[in-house]
Design an enzyme around this catalytic site. Structure first.
Site, PDB file in Angstrom:
ATOM      1  N   ARG A 237       0.871  -1.183   0.000  1.00 64.51           N
ATOM      2  CA  ARG A 237       0.000   0.000   0.000  1.00 64.51           C
ATOM      3  C   ARG A 237       0.908   1.234   0.000  1.00 64.51           C
ATOM      4  O   ARG A 237       1.954   1.248   0.682  1.00 64.51           O
ATOM      5  CB  ARG A 237      -0.888   0.037   1.248  1.00 64.51           C
ATOM      6  CG  ARG A 237      -2.097  -0.876   1.180  1.00 64.51           C
ATOM      7  CD  ARG A 237      -3.149  -0.418   0.159  1.00 64.51           C
ATOM      8  NE  ARG A 237      -4.322  -1.278   0.135  1.00 64.51           N
ATOM      9  CZ  ARG A 237      -4.487  -2.319  -0.689  1.00 64.51           C
ATOM     10  NH1 ARG A 237      -3.550  -2.637  -1.563  1.00 64.51           N
ATOM     11  NH2 ARG A 237      -5.594  -3.041  -0.652  1.00 64.51           N
ATOM     12  N   GLU A 266      -4.223   7.831  -4.691  1.00 63.37           N
ATOM     13  CA  GLU A 266      -4.558   7.116  -5.933  1.00 63.37           C
ATOM     14  C   GLU A 266      -5.898   7.608  -6.453  1.00 63.37           C
ATOM     15  O   GLU A 266      -6.825   7.768  -5.643  1.00 63.37           O
ATOM     16  CB  GLU A 266      -4.594   5.607  -5.678  1.00 63.37           C
ATOM     17  CG  GLU A 266      -3.230   5.062  -5.313  1.00 63.37           C
ATOM     18  CD  GLU A 266      -3.227   3.544  -5.066  1.00 63.37           C
ATOM     19  OE1 GLU A 266      -4.260   2.894  -5.288  1.00 63.37           O
ATOM     20  OE2 GLU A 266      -2.176   3.036  -4.640  1.00 63.37           O
ATOM     21  N   HIS A 285      -1.818   0.742  -9.911  1.00 63.59           N
ATOM     22  CA  HIS A 285      -2.394  -0.231  -8.970  1.00 63.59           C
ATOM     23  C   HIS A 285      -3.015  -1.414  -9.742  1.00 63.59           C
ATOM     24  O   HIS A 285      -4.214  -1.677  -9.642  1.00 63.59           O
ATOM     25  CB  HIS A 285      -3.427   0.435  -8.058  1.00 63.59           C
ATOM     26  CG  HIS A 285      -3.665  -0.337  -6.795  1.00 63.59           C
ATOM     27  ND1 HIS A 285      -3.904   0.249  -5.578  1.00 63.59           N
ATOM     28  CD2 HIS A 285      -3.712  -1.678  -6.554  1.00 63.59           C
ATOM     29  CE1 HIS A 285      -4.088  -0.676  -4.652  1.00 63.59           C
ATOM     30  NE2 HIS A 285      -3.975  -1.871  -5.229  1.00 63.59           N
TER      31      HIS A 285
HETATM   32  N1  NDP Z   1      -0.814  -3.844  -5.527  1.00 67.24           N
HETATM   33  C1  NDP Z   1      -1.888  -4.620  -5.535  1.00 67.24           C
HETATM   34  O1  NDP Z   1      -2.683  -4.627  -6.484  1.00 67.24           O
HETATM   35  C2  NDP Z   1      -2.139  -5.513  -4.384  1.00 67.24           C
HETATM   36  C3  NDP Z   1      -1.698  -5.180  -3.130  1.00 67.24           C
HETATM   37  N2  NDP Z   1      -1.916  -6.026  -2.077  1.00 67.24           N
HETATM   38  C4  NDP Z   1      -1.404  -5.666  -0.775  1.00 67.24           C
HETATM   39  O2  NDP Z   1      -0.545  -6.693  -0.315  1.00 67.24           O
HETATM   40  C5  NDP Z   1      -0.817  -6.932   1.050  1.00 67.24           C
HETATM   41  C6  NDP Z   1      -0.340  -8.312   1.441  1.00 67.24           C
HETATM   42  O3  NDP Z   1      -1.165  -9.315   0.894  1.00 67.24           O
HETATM   43  P1  NDP Z   1      -0.967 -10.847   1.347  1.00 67.24           P
HETATM   44  O4  NDP Z   1       0.428 -11.279   1.102  1.00 67.24           O
HETATM   45  O5  NDP Z   1      -2.071 -11.613   0.766  1.00 67.24           O
HETATM   46  O6  NDP Z   1      -1.192 -10.679   2.922  1.00 67.24           O
HETATM   47  P2  NDP Z   1      -0.673 -11.598   4.109  1.00 67.24           P
HETATM   48  O7  NDP Z   1      -1.525 -11.249   5.272  1.00 67.24           O
HETATM   49  O8  NDP Z   1      -0.598 -13.009   3.668  1.00 67.24           O
HETATM   50  O9  NDP Z   1       0.828 -11.093   4.358  1.00 67.24           O
HETATM   51  C7  NDP Z   1       1.127  -9.907   4.997  1.00 67.24           C
HETATM   52  C8  NDP Z   1       2.538  -9.996   5.541  1.00 67.24           C
HETATM   53  O10 NDP Z   1       2.860  -8.717   6.138  1.00 67.24           O
HETATM   54  C9  NDP Z   1       3.469  -8.961   7.387  1.00 67.24           C
HETATM   55  N3  NDP Z   1       3.280  -7.849   8.310  1.00 67.24           N
HETATM   56  C10 NDP Z   1       2.127  -7.288   8.728  1.00 67.24           C
HETATM   57  N4  NDP Z   1       2.395  -6.278   9.585  1.00 67.24           N
HETATM   58  C11 NDP Z   1       3.733  -6.230   9.713  1.00 67.24           C
HETATM   59  C12 NDP Z   1       4.624  -5.393  10.436  1.00 67.24           C
HETATM   60  N5  NDP Z   1       4.179  -4.427  11.235  1.00 67.24           N
HETATM   61  N6  NDP Z   1       5.960  -5.630  10.317  1.00 67.24           N
HETATM   62  C13 NDP Z   1       6.427  -6.608   9.525  1.00 67.24           C
HETATM   63  N7  NDP Z   1       5.631  -7.428   8.807  1.00 67.24           N
HETATM   64  C14 NDP Z   1       4.303  -7.235   8.896  1.00 67.24           C
HETATM   65  C15 NDP Z   1       2.809 -10.208   7.901  1.00 67.24           C
HETATM   66  O11 NDP Z   1       3.667 -10.712   8.903  1.00 67.24           O
HETATM   67  P3  NDP Z   1       3.425 -12.098   9.687  1.00 67.24           P
HETATM   68  O12 NDP Z   1       3.535 -13.123   8.617  1.00 67.24           O
HETATM   69  O13 NDP Z   1       4.533 -12.165  10.632  1.00 67.24           O
HETATM   70  O14 NDP Z   1       2.058 -12.009  10.264  1.00 67.24           O
HETATM   71  C16 NDP Z   1       2.730 -11.042   6.632  1.00 67.24           C
HETATM   72  O15 NDP Z   1       3.939 -11.718   6.426  1.00 67.24           O
HETATM   73  C17 NDP Z   1      -2.326  -6.684   1.164  1.00 67.24           C
HETATM   74  O16 NDP Z   1      -2.721  -6.402   2.486  1.00 67.24           O
HETATM   75  C18 NDP Z   1      -2.523  -5.509   0.253  1.00 67.24           C
HETATM   76  O17 NDP Z   1      -2.347  -4.293   0.953  1.00 67.24           O
HETATM   77  C19 NDP Z   1      -2.569  -7.216  -2.255  1.00 67.24           C
HETATM   78  C20 NDP Z   1      -3.048  -7.560  -3.477  1.00 67.24           C
HETATM   79  C21 NDP Z   1      -2.904  -6.736  -4.639  1.00 67.24           C
HETATM   80  O1  LIG Z   2      -4.775  -3.919  -3.757  1.00 70.51           O
HETATM   81  C1  LIG Z   2      -5.460  -4.870  -3.975  1.00 70.51           C
HETATM   82  C2  LIG Z   2      -5.910  -5.798  -3.007  1.00 70.51           C
HETATM   83  O2  LIG Z   2      -6.505  -6.829  -3.411  1.00 70.51           O
HETATM   84  O3  LIG Z   2      -5.722  -5.558  -1.807  1.00 70.51           O
END
Ligand code: NDP
Ligand SMILES: O=CC(=O)O
Length: 324
Positions: A237, A266, A285
């Site tokens: 994000r 955005e 995005h």
């Molecule tokens: N650009 C785009 O179009 C898209 C963007 N996204 C973004 O990607 C993000 C991640 O998606 P996804 O991988 O499915 O989500 P997950 O919940 O599977 O992964 C999130 C990761 O972030 C880590 N995390 C959360 N908070 C912290 C912190 N304070 N410090 C360090 N690590 C942290 C988590 O740690 P832990 O494993 O230790 O809990 C986890 O490893 C979404 O929330 C969204 O914002 C998603 C889809 C599309």
């Molecule tokens: O940014 C996209 C999402 O699926 O989150």
């Protein structure tokens, strides 16, 4: 009588029909303040909402007193006030998993495009600048065998690690709140603290959600710790990175380049200094934006809302404690 649902994102015809079979649907063009005022009566009786974008907080919930379930066509849900939903007992559904591989592809595309200057160089070819064999001012830097740092080793981080490890022979470093055994065993990924990740990564790839803890997690101080040859990729994000600090770092050579799919505002305003920098690849995005994946997300969102409003939720629920 079918439960009333507000749909604030267009759906493919077959999915819209599926929604209509279960609910009495009112479609609006988005959860804008104007629409919220215009459709006040519909929101008063809505038991479900489905769409993406728009703020769903205590103020919104006060306008939707019968709401029982919200279904977002996204995995990220930072636009929802989950505490307010919990207080009201509103179940929040999202679309993880279906988009993971596609977003990891986008991140890898940003890695390659930024390092090899694909956009910059292609624009120069189109402008007729390719007049003789190209020299160092057209060159980029290698991707293979470089250190890839992943900030946020969740579903998307893991899929990125797979690509980088097997496809590009890249050593993987990562930071998350906890260790991820699967990443360590399958991709030889090494856990490290944020400072080490910043200092050692050739590519810092951000796949974090936006939370109070991650807001501006990467600012001037953190960018200063990165290598001058490093590239920052953000597909989590926008507000995870302090954009003003990033612009300064890209201008003064603190880091080499950035590949960005997400921004603090955005759509990115046309006046953004980021758009003037040759060392920035900016995407609108589109992390999950393929025909197949966007269809899959919409399908999951419809199924999620049906499950939530019929009491049959098995997956994709952000606040499952409400189901007990
Ligand atoms: N650009 C785009 O179009 C898209 C963007 N996204 C973004 O990607 C993000 C991640 O998606 P996804 O991988 O499915 O989500 P997950 O919940 O599977 O992964 C999130 C990761 O972030 C880590 N995390 C959360 N908070 C912290 C912190 N304070 N410090 C360090 N690590 C942290 C988590 O740690 P832990 O494993 O230790 O809990 C986890 O490893 C979404 O929330 C969204 O914002 C998603 C889809 C599309
Ligand atoms: O940014 C996209 C999402 O699926 O989150």
């Amino acid at each position: 009588m079918k439960p009333s649902v507000v749909l604030y994102k267009s759906l493919p015809d077959d999915l819209r029909q599926r929604l209509d079979q279960h609910f009495s649907v009112t479609e609006i063009s988005g959860l804008t303040p104007e629409n919220i005022a215009k459709y006040a009566d519909v929101l008063q009786s809505a038991e479900g909402i489905l769409g993406s974008g728009g703020k769903v907080d205590g103020e919104f919930l006060a306008k939707a007193p019968k709401l029982r379930a919200a279904s977002t066509v996204s995995v990220g849900y930072d636009n929802f006030d989950v505490d307010a939903l919990n207080q009201r007992g509103v179940v929040l559904m999202h679309t993880p998993t279906v988009l993971t591989e596609t977003v990891a592809d986008t991140m890898m595309a940003l890695v390659l495009a930024s390092a090899r200057r694909v956009v910059d160089v292609a624009e120069r070819v189109k402008a007729g600048e390719w007049q003789s064999s190209v020299g160092p001012d057209w060159f980029g830097i290698d991707v293979h065998h470089k250190k890839l740092g992943i900030l946020g080793m969740g579903r998307i981080g893991l899929a990125l690690a797979q690509r980088a490890h097997f496809g590009f022979s890249m050593p993987i470093l990562y930071n998350a709140r906890k260790h991820h055994e699967e990443a360590e065993q399958r991709f030889d990924a090494q856990y490290c603290d944020l400072d080490t990740l910043l200092k050692e990564s050739d590519f810092l790839c951000i796949s974090l959600p936006l939370t109070e803890q991650t807001h501006h997690l990467i600012g001037r101080e953190q960018l200063a710790k990165m290598k001058p040859s490093a590239i920052l990729i953000n597909a989590g994000r926008g507000p995870v990175v302090d954009e003003q600090a990033l612009i300064a770092a890209l201008k003064d050579g603190t880091i080499y380049a950035a590949g960005l799919d997400v921004f603090e505002q955005e759509p990115l305003p046309a006046s953004s200094p980021l758009l003037k920098l040759p060392n920035v690849v900016a995407l609108p995005h589109i992390g999950s934006a393929t025909h197949e994946t966007r269809y899959g997300m919409a399908k999951d969102a419809v199924d999620n809302l049906i499950a939530a409003l019929t009491g049959k939720v098995e997956k994709n629920c952000v606040n499952p404690q409400l189901l007990k």
